[in-house]
Write a protein that holds these residues in place. Structure first.
Motif, PDB file in Angstrom:
ATOM      1  N   VAL A 261     -51.358 -14.410  10.980  1.00  0.00           N
ATOM      2  CA  VAL A 261     -50.895 -12.713   9.832  1.00  0.00           C
ATOM      3  C   VAL A 261     -49.876 -13.005   9.167  1.00  0.00           C
ATOM      4  CG1 VAL A 261     -50.240 -10.519  10.907  1.00  0.00           C
ATOM      5  CG2 VAL A 261     -51.108 -11.983  12.130  1.00  0.00           C
ATOM      6  N   LEU A 262     -50.791 -12.544   8.209  1.00  0.00           N
ATOM      7  CA  LEU A 262     -49.811 -12.882   6.868  1.00  0.00           C
ATOM      8  C   LEU A 262     -48.323 -11.996   6.562  1.00  0.00           C
ATOM      9  CD1 LEU A 262     -52.205 -13.463   3.775  1.00  0.00           C
ATOM     10  CD2 LEU A 262     -50.456 -15.535   4.841  1.00  0.00           C
ATOM     11  N   GLU A 263     -46.804 -12.399   6.749  1.00  0.00           N
ATOM     12  CA  GLU A 263     -45.868 -11.648   7.002  1.00  0.00           C
ATOM     13  C   GLU A 263     -45.766 -10.791   5.634  1.00  0.00           C
ATOM     14  OE1 GLU A 263     -41.638 -11.351   8.157  1.00  0.00           O
ATOM     15  OE2 GLU A 263     -42.173 -13.264   8.165  1.00  0.00           O
ATOM     16  N   ARG A 264     -45.596  -9.196   5.359  1.00  0.00           N
ATOM     17  CA  ARG A 264     -45.633  -8.832   4.348  1.00  0.00           C
ATOM     18  C   ARG A 264     -44.940  -7.409   4.537  1.00  0.00           C
ATOM     19  NH1 ARG A 264     -47.412 -13.422   3.518  1.00  0.00           N
ATOM     20  NH2 ARG A 264     -48.631 -13.277   1.986  1.00  0.00           N
ATOM     21  N   PRO A 265     -43.955  -7.336   3.828  1.00  0.00           N
ATOM     22  CA  PRO A 265     -43.173  -6.200   3.769  1.00  0.00           C
ATOM     23  C   PRO A 265     -43.532  -5.148   3.276  1.00  0.00           C
ATOM     24  CG  PRO A 265     -41.387  -8.390   2.802  1.00  0.00           C
ATOM     25  CD  PRO A 265     -43.359  -8.748   3.142  1.00  0.00           C
ATOM     26  N   PHE A 266     -43.022  -3.759   3.775  1.00  0.00           N
ATOM     27  CA  PHE A 266     -43.440  -2.704   3.154  1.00  0.00           C
ATOM     28  C   PHE A 266     -43.128  -2.014   2.113  1.00  0.00           C
ATOM     29  CE2 PHE A 266     -44.761  -3.463   7.671  1.00  0.00           C
ATOM     30  CZ  PHE A 266     -46.226  -3.593   7.824  1.00  0.00           C
ATOM     31  N   PHE A 267     -43.006  -2.581   0.869  1.00  0.00           N
ATOM     32  CA  PHE A 267     -42.284  -1.968   0.491  1.00  0.00           C
ATOM     33  C   PHE A 267     -42.346  -1.069  -0.393  1.00  0.00           C
ATOM     34  CE2 PHE A 267     -42.177  -7.336  -1.465  1.00  0.00           C
ATOM     35  CZ  PHE A 267     -41.317  -7.371  -1.225  1.00  0.00           C
ATOM     36  N   VAL A 268     -43.786  -0.230  -0.708  1.00  0.00           N
ATOM     37  CA  VAL A 268     -44.277   0.683  -1.644  1.00  0.00           C
ATOM     38  C   VAL A 268     -44.031   1.491   0.220  1.00  0.00           C
ATOM     39  CG1 VAL A 268     -46.415   2.042  -1.412  1.00  0.00           C
ATOM     40  CG2 VAL A 268     -46.160  -0.469  -2.781  1.00  0.00           C
ATOM     41  N   GLN A 269     -44.452   1.746   0.907  1.00  0.00           N
ATOM     42  CA  GLN A 269     -44.206   2.825   2.123  1.00  0.00           C
ATOM     43  C   GLN A 269     -42.837   2.859   2.410  1.00  0.00           C
ATOM     44  OE1 GLN A 269     -45.580   0.083   2.213  1.00  0.00           O
ATOM     45  NE2 GLN A 269     -47.887   0.069   3.743  1.00  0.00           N
ATOM     46  N   ASN A 270     -41.827   1.569   1.921  1.00  0.00           N
ATOM     47  CA  ASN A 270     -40.179   1.934   1.799  1.00  0.00           C
ATOM     48  C   ASN A 270     -39.659   3.511   1.298  1.00  0.00           C
ATOM     49  OD1 ASN A 270     -37.773   0.841   4.350  1.00  0.00           O
ATOM     50  ND2 ASN A 270     -39.669  -0.381   4.117  1.00  0.00           N
ATOM     51  N   VAL A 271     -40.176   2.792  -0.070  1.00  0.00           N
ATOM     52  CA  VAL A 271     -39.790   3.418  -1.415  1.00  0.00           C
ATOM     53  C   VAL A 271     -40.013   4.898  -0.857  1.00  0.00           C
ATOM     54  CG1 VAL A 271     -40.435   3.876  -3.647  1.00  0.00           C
ATOM     55  CG2 VAL A 271     -40.066   1.757  -2.801  1.00  0.00           C
ATOM     56  N   ARG A 272     -41.337   5.489   0.279  1.00  0.00           N
ATOM     57  CA  ARG A 272     -42.223   6.769  -0.432  1.00  0.00           C
ATOM     58  C   ARG A 272     -41.021   7.152   0.690  1.00  0.00           C
ATOM     59  NH1 ARG A 272     -46.903   5.335  -0.069  1.00  0.00           N
ATOM     60  NH2 ARG A 272     -47.129   4.938   2.243  1.00  0.00           N
ATOM     61  N   HIS A 273     -40.955   6.148   1.539  1.00  0.00           N
ATOM     62  CA  HIS A 273     -40.526   6.774   2.927  1.00  0.00           C
ATOM     63  C   HIS A 273     -38.517   7.568   2.146  1.00  0.00           C
ATOM     64  CE1 HIS A 273     -38.360   7.520   6.533  1.00  0.00           C
ATOM     65  NE2 HIS A 273     -37.543   6.251   6.421  1.00  0.00           N
ATOM     66  N   MET A 274     -38.022   6.664   1.541  1.00  0.00           N
ATOM     67  CA  MET A 274     -36.916   6.850   1.412  1.00  0.00           C
ATOM     68  C   MET A 274     -36.738   8.523   0.297  1.00  0.00           C
ATOM     69  SD  MET A 274     -35.674   3.220   1.027  1.00  0.00           S
ATOM     70  CE  MET A 274     -34.627   3.481  -0.493  1.00  0.00           C
TER      71      MET A 274
ATOM     72  N   SER B  84     -33.431  -1.054   5.322  1.00  0.00           N
ATOM     73  CA  SER B  84     -33.978  -3.109   5.425  1.00  0.00           C
ATOM     74  C   SER B  84     -36.073  -2.792   6.055  1.00  0.00           C
ATOM     75  CB  SER B  84     -33.922  -2.617   6.738  1.00  0.00           C
ATOM     76  OG  SER B  84     -33.854  -4.616   7.199  1.00  0.00           O
ATOM     77  N   LEU B  85     -35.901  -4.258   5.609  1.00  0.00           N
ATOM     78  CA  LEU B  85     -37.177  -4.593   5.500  1.00  0.00           C
ATOM     79  C   LEU B  85     -37.764  -4.823   6.788  1.00  0.00           C
ATOM     80  CD1 LEU B  85     -37.548  -5.735   1.846  1.00  0.00           C
ATOM     81  CD2 LEU B  85     -39.098  -3.404   2.519  1.00  0.00           C
ATOM     82  N   TRP B  86     -37.243  -5.875   8.082  1.00  0.00           N
ATOM     83  CA  TRP B  86     -36.947  -5.660   8.904  1.00  0.00           C
ATOM     84  C   TRP B  86     -36.725  -5.199   9.658  1.00  0.00           C
ATOM     85  CZ3 TRP B  86     -37.532  -9.023   5.151  1.00  0.00           C
ATOM     86  CH2 TRP B  86     -39.367 -10.204   4.732  1.00  0.00           C
ATOM     87  N   ASP B  87     -37.096  -5.096  11.083  1.00  0.00           N
ATOM     88  CA  ASP B  87     -36.341  -4.319  12.136  1.00  0.00           C
ATOM     89  C   ASP B  87     -35.336  -5.293  12.652  1.00  0.00           C
ATOM     90  OD1 ASP B  87     -37.462  -6.181  13.589  1.00  0.00           O
ATOM     91  OD2 ASP B  87     -39.007  -4.168  14.694  1.00  0.00           O
ATOM     92  N   ILE B  88     -35.285  -6.413  12.906  1.00  0.00           N
ATOM     93  CA  ILE B  88     -34.239  -6.866  13.210  1.00  0.00           C
ATOM     94  C   ILE B  88     -32.876  -6.628  12.325  1.00  0.00           C
ATOM     95  CG2 ILE B  88     -35.379  -9.302  14.340  1.00  0.00           C
ATOM     96  CD1 ILE B  88     -34.711 -10.533  11.865  1.00  0.00           C
ATOM     97  N   PHE B  89     -32.909  -6.224  11.499  1.00  0.00           N
ATOM     98  CA  PHE B  89     -31.806  -6.099  10.094  1.00  0.00           C
ATOM     99  C   PHE B  89     -31.238  -4.353  10.601  1.00  0.00           C
ATOM    100  CE2 PHE B  89     -33.582  -9.469   7.323  1.00  0.00           C
ATOM    101  CZ  PHE B  89     -33.399 -10.120   8.214  1.00  0.00           C
TER     102      PHE B  89
ATOM    103  N   LYS C 257     -24.963  -2.293  10.087  1.00  0.00           N
ATOM    104  CA  LYS C 257     -26.118  -3.429   9.612  1.00  0.00           C
ATOM    105  C   LYS C 257     -27.063  -2.421   8.531  1.00  0.00           C
ATOM    106  CE  LYS C 257     -27.152  -6.598  13.004  1.00  0.00           C
ATOM    107  NZ  LYS C 257     -28.277  -6.578  14.280  1.00  0.00           N
ATOM    108  N   ALA C 258     -28.032  -2.305   8.889  1.00  0.00           N
ATOM    109  CA  ALA C 258     -28.730  -1.287   7.420  1.00  0.00           C
ATOM    110  C   ALA C 258     -29.213  -0.168   8.786  1.00  0.00           C
ATOM    111  CB  ALA C 258     -30.276  -2.201   7.467  1.00  0.00           C
ATOM    112  N   ALA C 259     -28.838   1.248   8.166  1.00  0.00           N
ATOM    113  CA  ALA C 259     -28.903   2.215   8.915  1.00  0.00           C
ATOM    114  C   ALA C 259     -31.136   2.436   9.423  1.00  0.00           C
ATOM    115  CB  ALA C 259     -29.186   3.635   7.536  1.00  0.00           C
ATOM    116  N   GLY C 260     -31.389   1.939   8.840  1.00  0.00           N
ATOM    117  CA  GLY C 260     -33.360   1.745   9.372  1.00  0.00           C
ATOM    118  C   GLY C 260     -33.859   1.702   8.204  1.00  0.00           C
ATOM    119  N   GLY C 261     -35.231   2.443   8.581  1.00  0.00           N
ATOM    120  CA  GLY C 261     -36.685   1.879   6.856  1.00  0.00           C
ATOM    121  C   GLY C 261     -37.836   2.115   7.806  1.00  0.00           C
TER     122      GLY C 261
END
Length: 331
Positions: free
Chosen positions: A138-151, A253-258, A263-267
């Motif tokens: 599994v190649l770990e890939r942050p969800f850049f586009v999905q985060n922007v759309r969500h935000m 955040s791009l990762w739930d552990i942060f 810390k970060a509010a969410g994402g």
């Protein structure tokens, strides 16, 4: 989950789970961690492996401890673990994250042992051996586009976002694959800038000055390789605690552990547990007879919404009823 510690910088092994008394012979599987089992990311994917494999497999995990061990000592630790793998002679090895993958995947495949990886940010450019027929994962890939759309939906302010990360191999690989050499991009009509730095003052200034620079929100990536002006490492927890107090715009955040209080509010985040679930399914397919050469590496399959209730209150963030119904809330 039983842990046997040899010493802080010696081999750390843990055996995960047991089979029921009426189960068949256990399949021997080794897990090689880049970090250590107390680190939240490792703890979550180890739990996923245990939950999904322990009835049929004996999992023995080895920790490289690269967040605490000096980089100059990594090759020696890798060689030590490789010797342990030879003695164990597992039917399959699972490798977590880039540090262990870069040092050990090719040599373990060279022993004729199938390798399943997770949490790896590099690709073929960094790891040509990823095409080895005995390697997949599994190649770990942050969800850049999905985060922007969500935000954009959450904030109702969508002119300018900043992705702020450390200047680490993890983020260089992730940013490089998506952004290339660009450090600004328009995504869904929103300008998204990228800043990568290992300098504490620069990292914090990017957050504290975001509002006056017209930035509507900050999205944080990893922040584990940041140092102060004296060259001292700054803990991620201390850094985010300062950021929480200084930020006038919300931090995502791009990762739930942060995500969490101070810390970060969410994402819409990458989940270590879900990465572990996917890796365990690939591993069980191989152990059950599917040729590993027929399973190509795949990208992170499932992100999820994670939010801190205190973070939402701190930055006055409100979710739609639909998003809230799909969200894991902390606190």
């Amino acid at each position: 989950m039983a842990i046997r510690t040899v010493s802080r910088y010696m081999l750390l092994a843990l055996c995960i789970g047991c089979a029921t008394s009426n189960a068949g012979p256990l399949k021997q599987v080794a897990v090689i961690q880049s970090y250590h089992p107390q680190y939240n990311w490792d703890a979550q994917y180890l739990q996923a492996l245990q939950d999904n494999m322990s009835e049929k497999c004996q999992l023995t995990a080895y920790s490289m401890d690269t967040k605490q061990l000096a980089k100059s000592d990594w090759p020696e630790k890798a060689a030590e673990i490789q010797q342990s793998i030879r003695r164990l002679a597992p039917e399959l090895v699972i490798i977590g994250d880039d540090n262990a993958f870069s040092l050990m995947a090719e040599s373990i495949a060279g022993m004729g042992i199938p390798v399943v990886f997770l949490g790896v940010n590099g690709g073929r450019a960094q790891y040509p051996f990823i095409d080895n027929p005995l390697i997949t994962g599994v190649l770990e890939r942050p969800f850049f586009v999905q985060n922007v759309r969500h935000m954009r939906k959450v904030l109702k302010r969508d002119k300018h976002f900043l992705i702020l990360t450390d200047d680490s191999p993890t983020m260089n690989n992730a940013i490089g694959e998506f952004f290339g050499d660009a450090r600004t991009m328009v995504i869904h009509g929103t300008q998204v800038d990228v800043l990568m730095t290992n300098n504490r003052e620069q990292w914090l200034h990017a957050i504290s000055s975001a509002s006056e620079r017209g930035i509507d929100a900050v999205i944080v990536g990893t922040h584990h390789t940041i140092h102060d002006h004296n060259g001292q490492h700054v803990s991620p927890e201390a850094l985010m605690n300062e950021a929480w107090g200084q930020a006038e715009v919300p931090i995502f955040s791009l990762w739930d552990i942060f995500v969490g209080e101070h810390k970060a509010a969410g994402g819409f985040t990458v989940s270590a547990y879900q990465e572990g679930v996917t890796a365990s399914r690939l591993a069980m397919m191989i152990l059950n007879g599917t040729p590993i050469s027929s399973i190509k590496p795949l990208n992170s399959l499932s992100g999820h919404y994670v939010y801190s209730r205190k973070g939402m209150q701190h930055w006055n963030i409100h979710l739609s009823s639909l998003t809230a119904s799909q969200t894991t809330f902390i606190e």
